[in-house]
Design a protein around this motif. Structure first.
Motif, short mmCIF file in Angstrom:
data_model
loop_
_atom_site.label_atom_id
_atom_site.label_comp_id
_atom_site.label_asym_id
_atom_site.label_seq_id
_atom_site.Cartn_x
_atom_site.Cartn_y
_atom_site.Cartn_z
N ASP A 182 -15.14 10.84 18.13
CA ASP A 182 -13.57 11.70 18.11
C ASP A 182 -12.22 11.46 18.94
O ASP A 182 -12.15 10.98 20.09
CB ASP A 182 -13.69 13.28 17.73
N VAL A 183 -11.01 12.89 18.40
CA VAL A 183 -10.17 12.08 18.48
C VAL A 183 -9.70 12.85 20.51
O VAL A 183 -9.25 11.77 21.21
CB VAL A 183 -8.40 12.55 17.92
N THR A 230 -2.04 15.26 13.96
CA THR A 230 -1.58 14.77 15.11
C THR A 230 -2.94 15.45 15.91
O THR A 230 -3.06 14.72 17.22
CB THR A 230 -0.45 15.41 15.34
N THR A 252 8.17 3.02 2.47
CA THR A 252 7.16 3.86 2.07
C THR A 252 6.94 4.99 2.17
O THR A 252 7.55 4.87 3.96
CB THR A 252 6.08 3.00 2.32
N GLN A 302 2.84 4.43 9.44
CA GLN A 302 1.54 5.50 10.71
C GLN A 302 0.20 5.97 10.45
O GLN A 302 -1.16 5.86 10.59
CB GLN A 302 2.17 6.82 10.83
N GLU A 303 -0.13 6.59 8.60
CA GLU A 303 -0.66 6.33 7.56
C GLU A 303 -1.93 5.38 7.62
O GLU A 303 -2.59 6.15 7.78
CB GLU A 303 -0.30 7.19 6.04
N TYR A 353 -1.18 10.88 20.17
CA TYR A 353 -1.36 12.16 20.95
C TYR A 353 -1.14 12.45 21.84
O TYR A 353 -2.65 12.85 22.58
CB TYR A 353 -0.79 13.29 19.41
N LYS A 396 3.03 -3.83 7.99
CA LYS A 396 3.45 -3.03 6.44
C LYS A 396 4.92 -4.49 6.52
O LYS A 396 5.95 -4.75 7.13
CB LYS A 396 5.10 -1.73 6.93
N SER A 406 0.16 12.95 6.47
CA SER A 406 -1.32 12.60 5.31
C SER A 406 -2.48 12.55 6.60
O SER A 406 -3.71 11.95 6.38
CB SER A 406 -1.15 11.86 4.87
N PHE A 407 -2.09 13.00 8.20
CA PHE A 407 -3.18 13.24 9.26
C PHE A 407 -2.38 13.75 9.59
O PHE A 407 -0.87 14.63 9.96
CB PHE A 407 -2.92 11.93 9.48
N MET A 430 -3.90 7.82 16.93
CA MET A 430 -4.72 9.09 17.83
C MET A 430 -3.96 8.87 18.94
O MET A 430 -4.79 9.33 20.64
CB MET A 430 -6.21 8.70 18.11
N PHE A 478 -3.91 5.15 11.08
CA PHE A 478 -4.57 6.24 11.53
C PHE A 478 -5.91 6.15 10.34
O PHE A 478 -7.10 6.32 11.12
CB PHE A 478 -4.07 7.77 10.36
N ASP A 497 1.70 8.20 16.73
CA ASP A 497 0.95 9.72 15.92
C ASP A 497 -0.19 9.50 15.30
O ASP A 497 -1.26 9.87 15.74
CB ASP A 497 2.24 10.54 15.94
N GLY A 498 -0.27 8.26 14.82
CA GLY A 498 -1.11 7.95 13.53
C GLY A 498 -2.48 7.32 13.78
O GLY A 498 -3.44 6.93 13.69
N ARG A 546 -9.38 6.28 11.54
CA ARG A 546 -10.30 7.43 11.82
C ARG A 546 -11.61 6.39 11.39
O ARG A 546 -12.55 6.88 12.24
CB ARG A 546 -9.86 7.97 10.45
N LEU A 604 0.57 -1.29 -0.03
CA LEU A 604 -0.45 -0.51 -0.08
C LEU A 604 1.69 1.78 -0.01
O LEU A 604 1.84 1.22 0.58
CB LEU A 604 -0.82 0.33 1.64
N LYS A 605 0.20 2.26 -0.54
CA LYS A 605 1.34 3.28 -1.06
C LYS A 605 1.85 3.82 0.69
O LYS A 605 2.66 5.20 0.46
CB LYS A 605 0.52 4.73 -1.97
N GLU A 606 0.84 4.06 2.17
CA GLU A 606 0.31 4.97 2.80
C GLU A 606 1.83 4.14 3.39
O GLU A 606 1.89 3.24 3.56
CB GLU A 606 -0.49 4.91 3.55
N THR A 607 2.78 5.26 4.85
CA THR A 607 3.47 4.56 5.51
C THR A 607 2.38 3.92 6.65
O THR A 607 1.25 3.89 7.09
CB THR A 607 3.75 5.77 5.88
N GLY A 662 5.34 7.76 1.81
CA GLY A 662 3.62 8.17 2.22
C GLY A 662 2.83 9.50 1.50
O GLY A 662 4.36 9.76 0.14
N PRO A 663 1.49 9.70 0.37
CA PRO A 663 2.05 9.98 -0.32
C PRO A 663 1.93 11.55 -0.34
O PRO A 663 2.62 11.93 -1.35
CB PRO A 663 0.52 9.99 -0.29
#
Ligand code: ZN
Lengths: 392, 151
Positions: A47-48, B61, B23, A30-31, A80, A120, B58-59, A78, A34, A75-76, A38, A25-28, B25-26
């Motif tokens: 919500d967060v 914190t 990766t 953390q992403e 923080y 990942k 892309s989010f 929620m 997230f 961080d990704g 979400r 997948l192209k996301e990291t 990330g976008p």
């Protein structure tokens, strides 16, 4: 009989979310964490700022290629400026992450906890299987340069030998789960295949063939857990966590019984006692048992006492474990069909409990008649099992 | 004999993967491409809470919402803290000691870790700006920035 355990809060799942499961997948990392977090929070209508604590689950750091992977993911997830903790029991991590979230609330410490699992698997080169090389004892095992599939092949062979089980009966699990996954929007390895396809697929390490195994995947999944007090306020359909269990066999692979996972029986009994389940075969509506390999679903059904020893293939053959059967197993499509991003795969099973109990599973929906569901995962040095039991 | 015994007490090994391909990330990809193509450091912008932040992801914190936009920021940075690095990680003396700094930017949460250059005596609070490699040498990496120099 229900065990009288001293918990401060009854715990409910009120939201679930996951990413697609894919080879890359192209996301990291953390992403990915997230995205799942979400979606889970949105589905709970929270919500967060509502999240009091976060539990993160992820398998060895070496997969994503970051040390302190839990902290990296916080961080990704929620996390923080919040109390965050990572748990890790190898392949069993996904279900264990939900268990850890449960005790955060059951203990009375928190009312709203986010439990997130991520993996990942595409970062490591040339192939993540190489990382498993380092789970072996460096003195008595590693000199033979074993990999996981060798060991599963021997476990599978012993299981087949002891109960006189045929490969074509085991292959039915792969056929069922990959077909179930056709109805899962996040699935990576959904397919309409036949027993013959499995039997004709490439032999990796006999008796393990290509289509007996789940794919290498990445992705994330998350659930929102709350205390009864909060659940009553925010939803009409909480999914209660009624029992949790986990148990470990010997560290040494050569000190274990291969044909039967006794440690899973112990983990299951811990959860059944807590939930007040005396006859799992009769009381469960469905189960998401851990199926990284087709034979493991059968093995685990027996350890969970859903089937008698050596009889899980019979139930499978009779159609009992199909989605429209009396006790559907892996209605999601499981790891074989949806994919196997280690920790996230176990959490995907917990998400499936949520969607099934709430009748939100779309075409995957099973009938909830008696009220109980179960998710299970397996891992560490192949000697741990983790179990969660839910109730509508 | 003694040697042999001590050798038998050990078993040689290694650990981890042969290599990793991380990766990016976008959104971080856009961040690196704007360094490469425009010679500009940009920050992530959260349209929900209005914050600009680094490093780019892309989010948000802070408010937990998705972020999919980069915005230009003032390239003038401020040294939040710095240190003089004299030894490498193995304790070997460096031929050329260097200054490492944590650099913040106006109205941006977070910041960047980078080197300072063209400076004799750095100070906390000093204003600095990035010095980039020649554009044809840039590959889309933090190393496309050679260092930050005083303004
Ligand atoms: Zn924000």
């Amino acid at each position: 009989m229900k065990t009288n355990i001293n918990i401060k809060n009854r715990v409910a799942i009120v939201g679930a979310g996951m990413t697609l499961f894919r080879r890359r997948l192209k996301e990291t990392p953390q992403e990915l964490a997230f995205e799942a977090s979400r979606v889970a929070l949105d589905s709970a209508g929270l919500d967060v700022k509502d999240v009091e604590a976060v539990v993160i689950g992820s398998a060895p750091d070496a997969f994503d290629g970051f040390h302190m992977k839990g902290e990296h993911l916080s961080d990704g997830s929620m996390g923080y400026m919040k109390p965050v903790k990572r748990v890790f029991v190898g392949g069993a991590t996904g279900v264990f992450t939900a268990i850890a979230g449960w005790w955060h609330i059951a203990s009375g410490l928190y009312d709203i906890v986010l439990a997130v699992a991520e993996e990942k698997m595409s970062n490591a080169r040339p192939h993540p299987q190489g990382l498993f090389k380092y789970i072996w004892d460096p003195i008595v095992e590693r000199p033979l340069n074993p990999n996981l599939i060798w060991i599963f092949a021997m476990e599978m062979h012993r299981y087949m030998y002891k109960y006189n089980i045929k490969k074509e009966d085991i292959a039915l699990v792969s056929v069922k789960n990959k077909r179930n996954a056709l109805d899962h929007p996040a699935a990576q390895a959904a397919a309409n295949i036949s027993v013959d396809d499995v039997l004709k697929s490439e032999v990796l390490v006999w008796p393990v063939q290509r289509l007996d195994i789940s794919p290498v995947s990445e992705g994330a999944a998350a659930v929102v857990l709350v205390s009864e007090r909060v659940a009553r306020k925010i939803t009409d359909s909480p999914v209660w966590i009624e029992g949790v269990g986990w148990n470990l066999d010997s560290t040494h692979w050569t000190s274990r019984e291969l044909a039967y996972p006794k440690y899973l029986e112990e983990a299951g009994n811990m959860a059944y006692r807590m939930a007040g389940i005396e006859n799992p075969r009769k009381q469960l509506d469905f189960a998401e048992v851990y199926d990284p390999f087709d034979y493991k679903e059968l093995h685990h059904m027996e350890g969970l006492q859903i089937a008698n020893k050596g009889e899980a293939p019979k139930l499978t053959k009779e159609g009992v474990t199909q989605r429209d059967g009396d006790l559907p197993i892996c209605p999601s499509g499981g790891l074989l069909g949806v994919g196997n991003p280690i920790a996230a795969a176990g959490m995907m099973k917990v998400c499936e409990l949520f969607w099934q109990h709430r009748y939100e599973a779309g075409k995957r929906q099973v009938r909830i008649k008696r009220g109980y569901g179960l998710a299970q995962a397996w891992g560490d040095l192949m000697q741990v099992s983790t179990v969660v039991i839910t109730k509508t | 004999m003694e040697n042999r015994t001590s050798r038998l007490l050990r078993y040689p090994g290694d650990m981890e993967a042969e290599s990793y391909l991380y990766t990016v990330g976008p959104l971080a990809e856009q961040f690196l491409l704007s360094i490469k193509n425009e010679g500009k450091i940009k920050a992530a912008y959260c349209k929900n809470c209005g914050r600009l932040f680094l490093p780019v992801r892309s989010f948000c914190t802070f408010c937990g919402k998705e972020v999919n936009e980069l915005r230009e920021i003032d390239q003038e940075g401020v040294v939040e803290s710095f240190s003089k690095v004299k030894l490498d990680s193995f304790g070997k003396e460096l031929k050329e000691p260097f200054y490492l700094a944590y650099i913040k930017f106006r109205n941006v949460e977070g910041g960047l870790l980078h080197k300072l250059g063209e400076v004799k005596e750095p100070k906390i609070g000093m204003k600095v700006k990035p010095v980039f490699k020649e554009s044809k040498e840039r590959i889309g990496s933090l190393e496309d920035i050679l260092y930050f120099r005083p303004i």
